[in-house]
Design a protein around this motif. Structure first.
Motif, PDB file in Angstrom:
ATOM      1  N   LEU A 264      70.348  54.524  19.105  1.00  0.00           N
ATOM      2  CA  LEU A 264      70.859  53.639  18.064  1.00  0.00           C
ATOM      3  C   LEU A 264      69.772  53.031  17.192  1.00  0.00           C
ATOM      4  O   LEU A 264      70.066  52.315  16.238  1.00  0.00           O
ATOM      5  CB  LEU A 264      71.666  52.493  18.710  1.00  0.00           C
ATOM      6  CG  LEU A 264      72.769  52.908  19.682  1.00  0.00           C
ATOM      7  CD1 LEU A 264      73.455  51.676  20.234  1.00  0.00           C
ATOM      8  CD2 LEU A 264      73.777  53.813  19.007  1.00  0.00           C
TER       9      LEU A 264
ATOM     10  N   ALA B 254      72.687  47.217  12.344  1.00  0.00           N
ATOM     11  CA  ALA B 254      73.245  46.446  13.454  1.00  0.00           C
ATOM     12  C   ALA B 254      74.744  46.681  13.655  1.00  0.00           C
ATOM     13  O   ALA B 254      75.219  46.792  14.783  1.00  0.00           O
ATOM     14  CB  ALA B 254      72.968  44.957  13.228  1.00  0.00           C
ATOM     15  N   VAL B 255      75.496  46.772  12.559  1.00  0.00           N
ATOM     16  CA  VAL B 255      76.939  46.953  12.684  1.00  0.00           C
ATOM     17  C   VAL B 255      77.246  48.371  13.174  1.00  0.00           C
ATOM     18  O   VAL B 255      78.045  48.573  14.100  1.00  0.00           O
ATOM     19  CB  VAL B 255      77.635  46.663  11.340  1.00  0.00           C
ATOM     20  CG1 VAL B 255      79.118  46.975  11.418  1.00  0.00           C
ATOM     21  CG2 VAL B 255      77.424  45.207  10.932  1.00  0.00           C
TER      22      VAL B 255
ATOM     23  N   GLN C 152      75.323  50.297  14.865  1.00  0.00           N
ATOM     24  CA  GLN C 152      74.872  50.412  16.265  1.00  0.00           C
ATOM     25  C   GLN C 152      76.005  50.066  17.226  1.00  0.00           C
ATOM     26  O   GLN C 152      76.293  50.792  18.171  1.00  0.00           O
ATOM     27  CB  GLN C 152      73.738  49.417  16.538  1.00  0.00           C
ATOM     28  CG  GLN C 152      72.396  49.854  16.042  1.00  0.00           C
ATOM     29  CD  GLN C 152      71.310  48.826  16.331  1.00  0.00           C
ATOM     30  OE1 GLN C 152      71.590  47.680  16.695  1.00  0.00           O
ATOM     31  NE2 GLN C 152      70.079  49.232  16.177  1.00  0.00           N
ATOM     32  N   LYS C 153      76.627  48.925  16.956  1.00  0.00           N
ATOM     33  CA  LYS C 153      77.642  48.455  17.897  1.00  0.00           C
ATOM     34  C   LYS C 153      78.867  49.343  17.869  1.00  0.00           C
ATOM     35  O   LYS C 153      79.484  49.612  18.896  1.00  0.00           O
ATOM     36  CB  LYS C 153      77.993  46.998  17.591  1.00  0.00           C
ATOM     37  CG  LYS C 153      76.955  46.074  18.219  1.00  0.00           C
ATOM     38  CD  LYS C 153      76.493  44.974  17.357  1.00  0.00           C
ATOM     39  CE  LYS C 153      75.170  44.439  17.855  1.00  0.00           C
ATOM     40  NZ  LYS C 153      74.371  43.809  16.848  1.00  0.00           N
TER      41      LYS C 153
END
Lengths: 227, 241
Positions: B155, B160-161, B163-164
């Protein structure tokens, strides 16, 4: 002194990647510029740096990749001396050693070219150069992306310490709202080449108004994600 | 079950892995965390049989690991593909290598699970976003139904978004596919949220292994604490008790 820019914009291959944007930055203010990949964060950062420098403001810029900041044909010693000259500072090995120690790059051989150091060390070297003077604004573009967590945390702490009480403002560009939220007072959310939202950190975390800010805020923590 | 027993790897004169012992059961996830140079990549290479072990053994169900055809998801999504091939052809490579035929229904199901539109596979790696490229990388890893999947910082190139979102899709597919996942990462937030156990690797040695909850709550070693505190300070563990 408030730094202001108005009507910054950028386009690439006929496509607008930064819509006209204006921004005020107060003395010593710490701002996080956050957004998804491709939202225009770095473009705004670069445009801001160019515009302020063209108007005679002193701006230190740590680009996302150390390749953009370092000349592959010159030794790190040369880079350091050149920065000292540009800032009108006398060579000061003690100051240099102090910054290097804090960033844990004091073991590096300065006679080497940048590529003789690891990427994480290069990135910290560029941060060290940025910390040498006392610019009006320090722009950091994903400063911890090439660093391990332990080193990254130490580097962010060092930046906090270095900036505290001073007049240097900081613009921290990152995709990671969780990281920015702990370090800045004000957050600017970019979406599709525009500023979507600009608010104090707590306001934006607690009550994001736009879809881009809501998404970033909802996904800022690994351990408390919405289902 | 993946089993590493006293695995040591020596490169030149220095040991890059030292007496590493681990186990990983099917359908479980083990995250190996540590800083650059800790030996994380060497550990993956040792599991894949790409480096010679100077000591110890690596087995899957008491047999050589290569017999279970482990798959690997790499760190840089676009660089992990041949730029001249369509993504569809790259995804077919693991099947070709094993002389298997493509199960269309499976491909469709995996594409749905990874939220990849059907025509996306006809593009080249440079024509999709990094997040999409990484999801295709996961599709390629899973297409031949491996029992063991290795993830090397899967990742870190994503925002960040994304990744999740990607992490959630991997976990959901793991429930269906029941593969064992060995994740190498330096993101303790990811490890804490998506693994059953966390192993801390430092200078080629395992410092501690614990369930994710236990590790975040109470690391047993000084170095484990340093790692956890750094992740807290970077905002990666916000929301943990």
């Amino acid at each position: 002194m408030t730094l202001s820019v108005t009507g910054l914009s950028a386009s690439r291959s006929g496509r607008t990647i930064l819509h006209p944007t204006s921004l005020n930055i107060e003395t010593g203010e710490r701002i996080g510029l956050v957004g998804a990949s491709g939202s225009g964060k770095s473009t705004l950062g670069n445009a801001l740096v160019d515009d302020l420098r063209a108007r005679g403001q002193s701006v230190a810029h740590v680009p996302q990749s150390p390749d953009e900041a370092l000349d592959p044909l010159r030794s790190l010693n040369f880079h350091w001396a050149e920065t000292e000259r540009a800032l009108g500072l006398a060579a000061d090995p003690v100051r240099r050693q102090g910054i290097f120690k804090a960033l844990r790059i004091d073991g590096g051989d300065l006679r080497k070219r940048p590529w003789g150091w690891s990427r994480g060390m290069q990135q910290r070297f560029v941060i060290a150069m940025a910390l040498m003077g006392a610019p009006d604004l320090l722009v950091l573009d994903e400063p911890t992306s090439a660093l391990d967590p332990v080193v990254a945390a130490r580097t962010m702490d060092l930046l906090d310490e270095h900036l505290s009480g001073g007049r240097t403002a900081m613009l921290l560009i990152t995709h990671d709202l969780g990281l920015a939220a702990r370090r800045v007072d004000r957050l600017i959310v970019m979406d599709d080449g525009k500023i979507a939202e600009d608010a104090p950190t707590q306001t934006l975390l607690n009550a994001p108004q736009t879809p881009a800010a809501r998404s970033l805020s909802a996904h800022r923590n690994w351990l408390s994600l919405p289902c | 079950m993946l089993k590493l027993e006293y695995v040591s790897v020596t490169r030149g004169k220095t040991a890059t892995l030292h007496d590493v012992s681990l186990t990983l059961a099917p359908a479980k996830t083990l995250a190996v965390v540590g800083e650059s140079g800790a030996g994380k990549s060497t550990l993956l290479a040792a599991v894949l049989g790409l480096v010679r072990l100077s000591r110890g053994s690596v087995t899957w169900m008491d047999d050589a690991v290569h017999r279970c055809h482990p798959a690997l998801v790499m760190q840089e999504p676009r660089a992990a593909f041949n730029p001249a091939l369509s993504l569809r052809r790259s995804v077919g490579e693991p099947l070709k290598a094993r002389k298997l035929t493509l199960d269309k229904a499976r491909l469709e199901r995996l594409c749905r699970g990874l939220e990849l539109p059907p025509d996306l596979l006809d593009r080249r790696p440079s024509e999709v976003s990094i997040g999409q490229a990484q999801r295709v990388g996961i599709l390629r890893a899973l297409i031949a139904a491996p029992a063991l999947v290795l993830f090397d910082e899967p990742l870190s190139a994503l925002d960040a978004v994304t990744q999740k979102h990607t992490a959630r899709l991997i976990s959901e597919l793991q429930v269906e596919e029941k593969f064992a996942a060995l994740i190498v990462t330096h993101d303790l937030g990811y490890a804490a949220a998506h693994s059953d156990e966390i192993a801390v690797l430092r200078s080629g040695r395992i410092e501690e292994i614990a369930t994710a909850e236990a590790f975040i709550e109470r690391p047993q070693t000084d170095y484990g604490r340093t790692l956890r505190d750094a992740a807290f300070s970077l905002g990666a563990l916000e929301g943990a008790a």
